[in-house]
Design an enzyme around this catalytic site. Structure first.
Site, PDB file in Angstrom:
ATOM      1  N   ASP A  92       0.815  -1.218   0.000  1.00  0.00           N
ATOM      2  CA  ASP A  92       0.000   0.000   0.000  1.00  0.00           C
ATOM      3  C   ASP A  92       0.845   1.263   0.000  1.00  0.00           C
ATOM      4  O   ASP A  92       0.365   2.335  -0.359  1.00  0.00           O
ATOM      5  CB  ASP A  92      -0.972  -0.012   1.189  1.00  0.00           C
ATOM      6  CG  ASP A  92      -0.244  -0.211   2.500  1.00  0.00           C
ATOM      7  OD1 ASP A  92       0.505   0.691   2.929  1.00  0.00           O
ATOM      8  OD2 ASP A  92      -0.408  -1.272   3.125  1.00  0.00           O
ATOM      9  N   GLY A 144       9.403 -11.935  -1.453  1.00  0.00           N
ATOM     10  CA  GLY A 144      10.330 -11.422  -0.451  1.00  0.00           C
ATOM     11  C   GLY A 144      11.226 -12.504   0.131  1.00  0.00           C
ATOM     12  O   GLY A 144      12.372 -12.240   0.514  1.00  0.00           O
ATOM     13  N   ASP A 162       6.506  -6.008   6.618  1.00  0.00           N
ATOM     14  CA  ASP A 162       5.158  -5.423   6.672  1.00  0.00           C
ATOM     15  C   ASP A 162       4.216  -6.379   5.945  1.00  0.00           C
ATOM     16  O   ASP A 162       3.802  -6.143   4.819  1.00  0.00           O
ATOM     17  CB  ASP A 162       5.204  -4.053   6.004  1.00  0.00           C
ATOM     18  CG  ASP A 162       3.837  -3.369   5.983  1.00  0.00           C
ATOM     19  OD1 ASP A 162       2.882  -3.916   6.569  1.00  0.00           O
ATOM     20  OD2 ASP A 162       3.745  -2.302   5.359  1.00  0.00           O
ATOM     21  N   ASP A 165      -1.526 -11.418   7.393  1.00  0.00           N
ATOM     22  CA  ASP A 165      -1.585 -12.544   8.331  1.00  0.00           C
ATOM     23  C   ASP A 165      -0.828 -13.772   7.790  1.00  0.00           C
ATOM     24  O   ASP A 165      -0.674 -13.931   6.580  1.00  0.00           O
ATOM     25  CB  ASP A 165      -3.057 -12.946   8.574  1.00  0.00           C
ATOM     26  CG  ASP A 165      -3.843 -11.847   9.276  1.00  0.00           C
ATOM     27  OD1 ASP A 165      -3.238 -11.026   9.973  1.00  0.00           O
ATOM     28  OD2 ASP A 165      -5.066 -11.820   9.103  1.00  0.00           O
TER      29      ASP A 165
END
Lengths: 292, 292
Positions: A92, A144, A162, A165
């Site tokens: 985001d 990642g 970041d 869940d």
């Protein structure tokens, strides 16, 4: 008085026994199924525009500052002079926006697995995505976990995990092998923070993540901290701070420097008093961690 | 995945735009309409037995410790030697239970307007109501506002205002004339705490109550503090600490004494670290109070 809530008009998070619901205005501003998840943006009267992933709230315009300020400025001021940053997730853009408030930062690499999250934010959440075109940012759409496996030793002063869940695409960001790679990629004196779920709502995931970090960084160098986030289940959320080579989470902080920064940047949540206070855990949370 | 929530199976708090819901098991353990409100006790799978007033959660077995420990032990240790206590409200008994953990306390007067709350708790919530038959307690069923109007000057070291929301019977516990009487009834060096709503969910009530207290006690002697309460809307709850004649909320605390006490009493939330940390407010909360 509300008599009934349904998914046509409400974003509902929770489990079979508790539910946290935010009303939206029916019309979806953005909806796309990515290879990983369903990404939507809704207008909500209470919290403004809201990004949802698989029907669960990821962030809202009105309360996202708490999350993004706290996952970033705590490790930033604990470290004192961060230059190179890696962000895993954070599509985001809110985390990168906060990182780039710090003039010491020279380069940020952000690795987000789902480009649809980035696109939804760029199109509909300008206050979150405002820094995603900053020249200091290298935005990589990719995995990642693979990225840290291949990254150089000691490449970063700060790594921010970041994630969403630990189910779906973020599952691999909550385990030992991932954090071993994170530790390897940190410089000596480097620090990391990770989103670590709610001690109330995900007690087991919270405890397990901290256990992983203690194994990798050493028990004395892992410090969970707490944040009020009203749009997440139970409102009690946690981040984990971990330091390579013992950097204390608050003892080296310059309070007047923090105060100047938070005023200049017009922060909404983080301040000098909050920095240390966030690490003070209620006794039942210490018990979850085996500390009490 | 929950598709629909209804009031036949859920306790739902909130407003038109957000909702916080706890599932109950349908059968009501207790239900009585008092002259003031509807009192119910439900079994809930997530939080154990739950006391509801007019359909809203007042307290649950599983998370009530946070509320009751924090409204009591903060002013207790800030003061250091409380002997005489007045509790306004608090019919479930949790506040009195925490007060009576302190050996210095000689007498507690509790004024609860609704005897049905007391009865529901005594019948169904033994962990909350356990101290309601303590010989140090004088339990008065009556109007707390009238009680303080008629109480002697400087009769108490500590006054705890353990009220419900400022609608219905508790409305008069949120205004200037009530707190003037509270101030008058406190001894020199006495302290008070009041339930002061959620800075997120009831921003206006939170700010107004603190403004009232500042008018009565002086701005420098009013200190709001925060607690995570997962069963209240947004999870961020506040209490207000106010001191007659300047007693600081944490500077005189004996940390080792607190630690001994919290271990001996097996507290779940409050501890020496939390005591000061709870007073550190996020910037947006300071802004609500006109401080930022």
């Amino acid at each position: 008085m509300l008599l009934q809530l349904d998914r046509d008009h409400w974003l509902i998070d929770g489990n079979d026994n508790i539910a946290f619901s935010i009303r939206h205005q029916g019309n979806c501003l953005f909806r796309q199924q990515s290879p990983f998840q369903l990404i939507e943006v809704f207008n909500t009267p209470e919290y403004g525009k809201t990004l949802a992933v698989d029907g669960l709230v990821m962030c809202t315009e009105k309360d996202e500052a708490a999350y993004h300020e706290m996952i970033v400025h705590i490790p930033m001021f604990a470290h004192g002079c961060v230059q190179d940053v890696l962000v895993i997730g954070g599509g985001d853009g809110g985390t990168v926006r906060e990182i780039l408030r710090h003039p010491s930062v020279q380069a940020v690499t952000m690795v987000e697995i789902d480009e649809v999250v980035v696109r939804a934010s760029c199109q509909h959440l300008p206050t979150l995505s405002s820094a995603l075109n900053d020249p200091k940012l290298q935005l990589i759409i990719g995995d990642g976990i693979e990225y840290v496996q291949q990254a150089q030793d000691e490449a970063f002063d700060l790594i921010v995990v970041d994630s969403s869940d630990p189910i779906g695409p973020a599952e691999g960001l909550f385990n030992l092998s991932f954090f071993k790679e994170v530790h390897r990629c940190l410089r000596s004196g480097g620090v990391m923070t990770a989103q670590s779920e709610s001690p109330w709502f995900h007690a087991q995931a919270f405890a397990a993540l901290n256990q992983c970090l203690q194994t990798v960084f050493g028990q004395a160098y892992v410090h969970p901290y707490l944040v009020f986030i009203p749009t997440y289940p139970t409102g009690m959320w946690s981040f984990a701070y971990a330091a390579k080579d013992s950097r204390h989470p608050w003892q080296n902080c310059d309070h007047s420097q923090i105060s100047q920064f938070t005023k200049k940047e017009n922060l909404q949540y983080y301040n000098a008093g909050i920095h240390q206070a966030a690490f003070q855990l209620p006794t039942f949370v210490k018990t979850l961690l085996g500390e009490a």
